[in-house]
Design a protein around this motif. Sequence first.
Motif, short mmCIF file in Angstrom:
data_model
loop_
_atom_site.label_atom_id
_atom_site.label_comp_id
_atom_site.label_asym_id
_atom_site.label_seq_id
_atom_site.Cartn_x
_atom_site.Cartn_y
_atom_site.Cartn_z
N GLY A 182 0.84 -1.19 0.00
CA GLY A 182 0.00 0.00 0.00
C GLY A 182 0.87 1.24 0.00
N ALA A 183 0.86 1.98 -1.09
CA ALA A 183 1.77 3.12 -1.24
C ALA A 183 1.36 4.26 -0.32
CB ALA A 183 1.77 3.60 -2.69
N PRO A 184 2.35 5.04 0.12
CA PRO A 184 2.02 6.29 0.85
C PRO A 184 1.24 7.25 -0.05
CG PRO A 184 4.35 5.71 1.10
CD PRO A 184 3.80 4.82 0.02
N ASP A 185 0.72 8.29 0.56
CA ASP A 185 -0.05 9.26 -0.22
C ASP A 185 0.80 9.93 -1.29
OD1 ASP A 185 -2.33 8.75 1.26
OD2 ASP A 185 -1.99 10.39 2.67
N ARG A 186 2.10 10.11 -1.00
CA ARG A 186 2.98 10.79 -1.95
C ARG A 186 4.19 9.91 -2.24
NH1 ARG A 186 4.57 15.17 1.42
NH2 ARG A 186 3.59 13.95 3.07
N VAL A 187 4.34 9.57 -3.51
CA VAL A 187 5.43 8.71 -3.97
C VAL A 187 6.18 9.43 -5.08
CG1 VAL A 187 6.04 6.53 -5.10
CG2 VAL A 187 4.25 6.57 -3.35
N VAL A 188 7.49 9.49 -4.97
CA VAL A 188 8.34 10.13 -5.98
C VAL A 188 9.28 9.10 -6.58
CG1 VAL A 188 10.12 11.87 -6.40
CG2 VAL A 188 8.27 12.35 -4.77
N PHE A 189 9.19 8.90 -7.89
CA PHE A 189 10.17 8.07 -8.58
C PHE A 189 11.34 8.95 -8.96
CE2 PHE A 189 7.05 4.82 -8.59
CZ PHE A 189 7.70 3.63 -8.87
N HIS A 190 12.39 8.88 -8.14
CA HIS A 190 13.60 9.67 -8.36
C HIS A 190 14.32 9.17 -9.60
CE1 HIS A 190 17.99 9.70 -7.94
NE2 HIS A 190 17.95 8.50 -7.41
N CYS A 191 14.84 10.12 -10.39
CA CYS A 191 15.56 9.80 -11.62
C CYS A 191 14.80 8.73 -12.39
CB CYS A 191 16.99 9.34 -11.31
SG CYS A 191 18.03 9.21 -12.79
N PHE A 192 13.60 9.05 -12.79
CA PHE A 192 12.72 8.08 -13.44
C PHE A 192 13.46 7.38 -14.56
CE2 PHE A 192 9.50 6.69 -16.47
CZ PHE A 192 8.67 5.98 -15.63
N SER A 193 13.37 6.04 -14.55
CA SER A 193 14.17 5.26 -15.50
C SER A 193 13.33 4.30 -16.34
CB SER A 193 15.24 4.46 -14.74
OG SER A 193 14.64 3.56 -13.81
N GLY A 194 12.00 4.42 -16.24
CA GLY A 194 11.15 3.52 -16.99
C GLY A 194 10.84 4.04 -18.39
N ASP A 195 10.01 3.29 -19.10
CA ASP A 195 9.61 3.68 -20.45
C ASP A 195 8.24 4.35 -20.41
OD1 ASP A 195 7.87 1.57 -19.97
OD2 ASP A 195 8.75 0.25 -21.48
N ALA A 196 7.68 4.61 -21.58
CA ALA A 196 6.40 5.31 -21.64
C ALA A 196 5.29 4.51 -20.97
CB ALA A 196 6.05 5.62 -23.09
N ALA A 197 5.31 3.19 -21.13
CA ALA A 197 4.27 2.36 -20.52
C ALA A 197 4.33 2.46 -19.00
CB ALA A 197 4.43 0.91 -20.97
N MET A 198 5.55 2.44 -18.45
CA MET A 198 5.66 2.56 -17.00
C MET A 198 5.27 3.95 -16.53
SD MET A 198 8.82 1.75 -14.44
CE MET A 198 8.66 2.13 -12.70
N ALA A 199 5.59 4.97 -17.32
CA ALA A 199 5.19 6.32 -16.95
C ALA A 199 3.67 6.42 -16.85
CB ALA A 199 5.72 7.32 -17.97
N ARG A 200 2.97 5.77 -17.77
CA ARG A 200 1.51 5.78 -17.71
C ARG A 200 1.01 5.05 -16.47
NH1 ARG A 200 2.22 4.69 -23.41
NH2 ARG A 200 1.56 6.50 -24.67
N THR A 201 1.64 3.92 -16.14
CA THR A 201 1.26 3.16 -14.94
C THR A 201 1.45 4.00 -13.69
OG1 THR A 201 1.81 1.05 -15.98
CG2 THR A 201 1.78 1.11 -13.57
N CYS A 202 2.58 4.67 -13.59
CA CYS A 202 2.86 5.52 -12.43
C CYS A 202 1.88 6.68 -12.35
CB CYS A 202 4.30 6.02 -12.47
SG CYS A 202 5.54 4.74 -12.16
N ALA A 203 1.59 7.28 -13.51
CA ALA A 203 0.67 8.42 -13.53
C ALA A 203 -0.73 8.00 -13.07
CB ALA A 203 0.62 9.03 -14.92
#
Length: 291
Positions: A182-203
């Motif tokens: 269960g993620a905290p209310d605020r999550v930061v992916f530092h130095c994001f290293s994923g692709d476009a698909a992962m960016a959509r998942t995170c968003a």
Amino acid sequence: MDPQDKDTPPPPPEPLRVPVADSHTHLDMQETTVEAALAEAAAVGVTTLVQVGCDVNGSRWAAETAAAHADVHAAVALHPNEAPRIVLGDPDGWSRQGAREAGGDAALDAALAEIDALAARPEVRGVGETGLDYFRTGPEGTAAQQRSFRAHIEIAKRHGKALVIHDREAHDDVLRILREEGAPDRVVFHCFSGDAAMARTCAEAGYFLSFAGNITFKNARPLRDALAVAPPELLLVETDAPFLTPAPYRGRANAPYLIPLTVRAMAAVKGMHEDALASAIAANSARAFGY
């Protein structure tokens, strides 16, 4: 000036008109003073720094530095590669067998207790950088990394702090553990290293995506594709200084004052006016870290 002159600091870029925060820096690894770094950054419109710890001593220094400087906020944690070193033993010190005999798991628990205590301090705005790194640490360290990551998630939630994630070649496991814990209310992916698909998942999950100077590298097309689809309201910018210096100064020491180079590169990828992107980044940074 020759951009390839590795020994000369890059010149200050043109200042940003809208001030932003460097959401992830390591002042303790830079050849400068905190005061000089803050002054150089402020002169180009970088008015807030998030100082990130990677071990107990570095996290303590981050908290003390943030307490002494209003424009510095701290994040505290054991770096993903630190947990296996504690549990298995530092190869530069005692043996792995010695670490087990001395109770490596207990040593990790003790270190995590120190991070927990630091996370309670008001100048500490984040718990990180934590997460998983399967590039630097082999399979023998996976269990320690994952146990440490889960503990940091719990610490962040209990103290109401942002979770700052280091994710290197471990995307699926990072996202899985966030779901399981269960993620905290605020999550930061530092130095994001994923692709476009992962960016959509995170968003979709509402996670912040922080981009660094490596988006300017010639071989970073997947990162630029990820940035292109990331919502402006979830974007942060960082240096990870002294690492990941943006082009054309790659290979030289990075510093917070070089943030404008990355902001302008991000604006070009997003097709946004520099001021509009900087305004979004400034608001997002304050929201992510609660200042």
